[in-house]
Design a protein around this motif. Structure first.
Motif, PDB file in Angstrom:
ATOM      1  N   LEU A 177       0.827   5.220   1.469  1.00 50.13           N
ATOM      2  CA  LEU A 177       0.213   6.211   2.352  1.00 50.13           C
ATOM      3  C   LEU A 177       1.064   7.471   2.282  1.00 50.13           C
ATOM      4  CD1 LEU A 177      -0.498   3.909   5.423  1.00 50.13           C
ATOM      5  CD2 LEU A 177      -2.148   4.710   3.739  1.00 50.13           C
ATOM      6  N   TYR A 186      -5.695   2.321  -1.650  1.00 53.06           N
ATOM      7  CA  TYR A 186      -4.344   2.447  -1.112  1.00 53.06           C
ATOM      8  C   TYR A 186      -3.370   1.453  -1.737  1.00 53.06           C
ATOM      9  CZ  TYR A 186      -7.194   4.780   2.345  1.00 53.06           C
ATOM     10  OH  TYR A 186      -8.121   5.591   2.954  1.00 53.06           O
ATOM     11  N   ILE A 191       0.833  -1.194   0.000  1.00 51.48           N
ATOM     12  CA  ILE A 191       0.000   0.000   0.000  1.00 51.48           C
ATOM     13  C   ILE A 191       0.871   1.248   0.000  1.00 51.48           C
ATOM     14  CG2 ILE A 191      -1.921  -1.121   1.181  1.00 51.48           C
ATOM     15  CD1 ILE A 191      -1.006   0.364   3.720  1.00 51.48           C
ATOM     16  N   LYS A 239      -4.510  10.546   3.717  1.00 49.51           N
ATOM     17  CA  LYS A 239      -4.574   9.121   3.406  1.00 49.51           C
ATOM     18  C   LYS A 239      -4.337   8.283   4.652  1.00 49.51           C
ATOM     19  CE  LYS A 239      -3.623   7.896  -1.303  1.00 49.51           C
ATOM     20  NZ  LYS A 239      -2.678   7.249  -2.213  1.00 49.51           N
ATOM     21  N   PHE A 242      -7.057   5.789   6.200  1.00 54.38           N
ATOM     22  CA  PHE A 242      -6.636   4.388   6.277  1.00 54.38           C
ATOM     23  C   PHE A 242      -6.852   3.845   7.687  1.00 54.38           C
ATOM     24  CE2 PHE A 242      -3.332   1.345   7.418  1.00 54.38           C
ATOM     25  CZ  PHE A 242      -3.539   0.362   6.474  1.00 54.38           C
TER      26      PHE A 242
END
Length: 73
Positions: free
Chosen positions: A5, A71, A3, A10, A14
Motif C-alpha cells: 500500500l 495489492y 500486500i 491505494k 483498499f
C-alpha cells in the motif's frame, strides 16, 4: 498474503474493498497489528515495506483474494 500500500489512493481503495466484508481482517507490520478497515490504523504503519494481511475465519477468502489481487506482492 503480503500486500503493498505505497500510495494514499491505494490505501483508500483498499479500505473501501475490505470494508465490504463483515469478518475481521487485520494488517500486520512487525509487532503492530491494525484493523484493515481503519484508515488511521493503516497510516500508522510503515507503508514502505510489504504488509501481511491476516483473515480470521473468513468464509469468502477466495473472493477477498480476487478483490485484492492488485495489492498483492
Amino acid at each position: 498474503m503480503l500486500i503493498s500500500l505505497n500510495s494514499v489512493d491505494k490505501v483508500k481503495s483498499f479500505v473501501n474493498k475490505v470494508s465490504q466484508f463483515d469478518e475481521e481482517i487485520d494488517l500486520v507490520s512487525g509487532r503492530y497489528v491494525v484493523d484493515a478497515k481503519s484508515l488511521l490504523g493503516i497510516f500508522s504503519l510503515d507503508l514502505s515495506k510489504p504488509i501481511e494481511l491476516e483473515t480470521n475465519g473468513i468464509a469468502k477468502k477466495q473472493e477477498l483474494e480476487a478483490l485484492l489481487k492488485d495489492y498483492c506482492i
